[in-house]
Design an enzyme around this catalytic site. Structure first.
Site, PDB file in Angstrom:
ATOM      1  N   PHE A   1      45.401   6.574  40.445  1.00  0.00           N
ATOM      2  CA  PHE A   1      44.324   7.306  41.108  1.00  0.00           C
ATOM      3  C   PHE A   1      43.128   6.379  41.232  1.00  0.00           C
ATOM      4  CE2 PHE A   1      40.458   9.709  41.537  1.00  0.00           C
ATOM      5  CZ  PHE A   1      40.784  10.597  42.548  1.00  0.00           C
TER       6      PHE A   1
ATOM      7  N   ASP B   1      40.287  -1.177  37.406  1.00  0.00           N
ATOM      8  CA  ASP B   1      39.529   0.020  37.764  1.00  0.00           C
ATOM      9  C   ASP B   1      39.209   0.758  36.465  1.00  0.00           C
ATOM     10  OD1 ASP B   1      38.589   2.510  38.422  1.00  0.00           O
ATOM     11  OD2 ASP B   1      40.069   2.899  39.986  1.00  0.00           O
TER      12      ASP B   1
ATOM     13  N   LYS C   1      31.267   6.511  37.585  1.00  0.00           N
ATOM     14  CA  LYS C   1      31.140   7.655  36.693  1.00  0.00           C
ATOM     15  C   LYS C   1      30.039   7.497  35.641  1.00  0.00           C
ATOM     16  CE  LYS C   1      35.418   9.865  37.782  1.00  0.00           C
ATOM     17  NZ  LYS C   1      36.733   9.364  38.072  1.00  0.00           N
TER      18      LYS C   1
HETATM   19  C1  LIG Z   1      37.182   9.056  39.463  1.00  0.00           C
HETATM   20  C2  LIG Z   1      37.927   7.812  39.712  1.00  0.00           C
HETATM   21  C3  LIG Z   1      37.805   7.109  40.941  1.00  0.00           C
HETATM   22  C4  LIG Z   1      37.001   7.657  42.100  1.00  0.00           C
HETATM   23  O1  LIG Z   1      35.661   7.848  41.828  1.00  0.00           O
HETATM   24  P1  LIG Z   1      34.778   8.770  42.815  1.00  0.00           P
HETATM   25  O2  LIG Z   1      33.382   8.612  42.305  1.00  0.00           O
HETATM   26  O3  LIG Z   1      35.299  10.161  42.681  1.00  0.00           O
HETATM   27  O4  LIG Z   1      34.960   8.247  44.193  1.00  0.00           O
HETATM   28  C5  LIG Z   1      38.477   5.919  41.075  1.00  0.00           C
HETATM   29  N1  LIG Z   1      39.242   5.436  40.068  1.00  0.00           N
HETATM   30  C6  LIG Z   1      39.383   6.072  38.900  1.00  0.00           C
HETATM   31  C7  LIG Z   1      40.219   5.459  37.835  1.00  0.00           C
HETATM   32  C8  LIG Z   1      38.757   7.294  38.684  1.00  0.00           C
HETATM   33  O5  LIG Z   1      38.930   7.943  37.523  1.00  0.00           O
END
Ligand SMILES: *Cc1c(COP(=O)(O)O)cnc(C)c1O
Length: 425
Positions: free
Chosen positions: A146, A232, A274
């Site tokens: 994700f 990520d 985040k």
């Molecule tokens: C939440 C998340 C995203 C996307 O972030 P948004 O601010 O919702 O666009 C990308 N990668 C990971 C691992 C995430 O948990």
């Protein structure tokens, strides 16, 4: 300040139902206030937040230092665009690059934008520095990933809901199984591989923790082939998993990584979002060293809000809170207590089969099929008992409270979880 209760939960839900796109399926609770580890619904009922806005609120709801900084900067200067310099961006760039140990940062707003940015940097580096033929670059990604919701990012998702009917898809991605080092080795044999994009723990997939040496070995394989290792850490970073970053692995540096630990795996490109703002404002960032970041020249990438003084100030405060309140150490310590209690509890129940995670990013696996409603029903029961969590991938419940939680509060939460599951029918 007076809290006026304008709406009942039912009314608020109806308004969203009628006037909002139905792109989420929320638990039926309407929140109107948050403080630390707690949130309150519009009827005044208090809950422990065990989602933390998908780990955006690691520092706790409405943290006074973060909110105070936000207020102050909001009254001073919020947005200049990058057409001009501003007096906060430079200090922020110095602060965040020193904090995480990279030469440079590229500031964005949302996580998905951060991922898009990393993909663009990775491709450009491949063409300009490694001689991969134009338009041929491939980026290896993992099944179950994700990375956000943009058209390019969903192009390499395996989630049918996220992907179906949104094509045509962006080419240039190679999917391999997660936590499979041999599959990575084979995929890296393709000469046009530009990078490997990976979540150090797969959050949305259900808190899937890879084998101990997976990330270090993956990084080493990428280095051997010249491919960029892209982490990520939007959900796993910023103290959530009991390290500053999850790629830090299980090394035991107390404060933040000084890059001396043998187990430290350093990504070529790091993506954060985040909790970078403690949930107060959308702030994301892509970090890399000069060699990589310098492929981006003026006019080649940007964002109207990226690097705005308000977001930069908030992010510095949010990162300071991580140090001030020793959130890394707290997440690590409480995570161990949580898993120990859940592991003991599992022996007494047939309803859950497994607890897994690192730090305060954990999940329990429910003993039912992924298409069953058991996990959802348990979350509704948890809500009734004053704790908010959300199922992910059907039969898995993620538990990710704010990292400012105390040990006493954690035990209270474990009591709620255990009694709810014990009474569940
Ligand atoms: C939440 C998340 C995203 C996307 O972030 P948004 O601010 O919702 O666009 C990308 N990668 C990971 C691992 C995430 O948990």
């Amino acid at each position: 300040m007076e809290i006026t209760q304008k709406l009942t939960s039912e009314e608020a839900i109806k308004l969203e139902e009628k006037h909002g796109a139905h792109n989420y399926y929320p638990l039926p609770v309407v929140l109107s206030k948050g403080e630390g580890v707690y949130v309150w619904d519009v009827e005044g009922k208090k809950y422990f937040d065990f989602l933390s806005a998908y780990s955006a609120v690691n520092q706790g709801h409405c943290h006074p230092k973060i909110v105070g900084t936000l207020k102050e900067q909001a009254e001073t200067l919020t947005l200049t665009s990058r057409a001009f310099f501003n007096d906060i961006l430079g200090p922020y760039e110095k602060y965040i690059t020193e904090y995480f140990g990279f030469d440079k940062v590229l500031p964005m707003n949302t996580g998905a934008e951060g991922v898009e940015t990393a993909i663009k940097i990775c491709r450009k580096y491949a063409y300009e520095k490694r001689g991969i033929p134009e338009n041929q670059a491939k980026i290896i990604v993992c099944d179950g990933n994700f990375h956000g919701r943009t058209t390019t990012v969903i192009s390499f998702s395996n989630d049918e809901d996220a992907r179906n009917s949104f094509g045509p898809y962006t080419p240039g991605f190679l999917n391999i199984p997660y936590n499979d080092i041999e599959a990575l080795e084979v995929a890296l044999e393709d000469e046009n591989v530009a990078g490997f994009l990976v979540e150090p723990i797969q959050g949305e997939a259900g808190v899937v923790v890879p084998d101990k040496n997976y990330l270090a070995e993956a990084a080493a394989l990428c280095k051997k082939k010249g491919a960029l290792f892209i982490a990520d850490e939007i959900q796993t970073g910023i103290a959530r998993t009991g390290g500053l970053l999850r790629v830090c692995g299980d090394c035991s540096c107390e404060h933040k990584c000084e890059r001396q630990e043998a187990t430290y795996t350093r990504p070529d490109i790091l993506i954060l979002g985040k909790a970078l703002s403690g949930g107060a404002y959308p702030v994301s960032a892509v970090l890399a060293d000069d060699e990589v970041m310098n492929v981006i020249k003026p006019g080649q990438h940007g964002s109207t809000f990226g690097g705005n003084p308000l977001g930069c100030k908030v992010a510095m405060a949010a990162l300071e809170v991580v140090n001030d309140e020793k959130l890394i150490q707290n997440a690590r310590r409480l995570g161990e207590i949580f898993r120990e209690r859940m592991n003991k509890f599992i022996e007494t129940t047939d309803t859950i089969t497994l607890v897994r995670g690192r730090g305060l990013l954990n999940a329990i696996v429910i003993n039912d099929t992924p298409d069953s409603s058991t996990a959802w029903d348990i979350c509704v029961a948890l809500k009734e008992n004053g704790l908010l969590a959300k199922p992910t991938h059907g039969n898995i419940i993620r538990f990710a409270p704010p990292l400012v939680m105390t040990e006493e509060q954690l035990h209270e939460c474990c009591d709620i979880i255990e009694s709810t599951i014990r009474d569940f029918k």
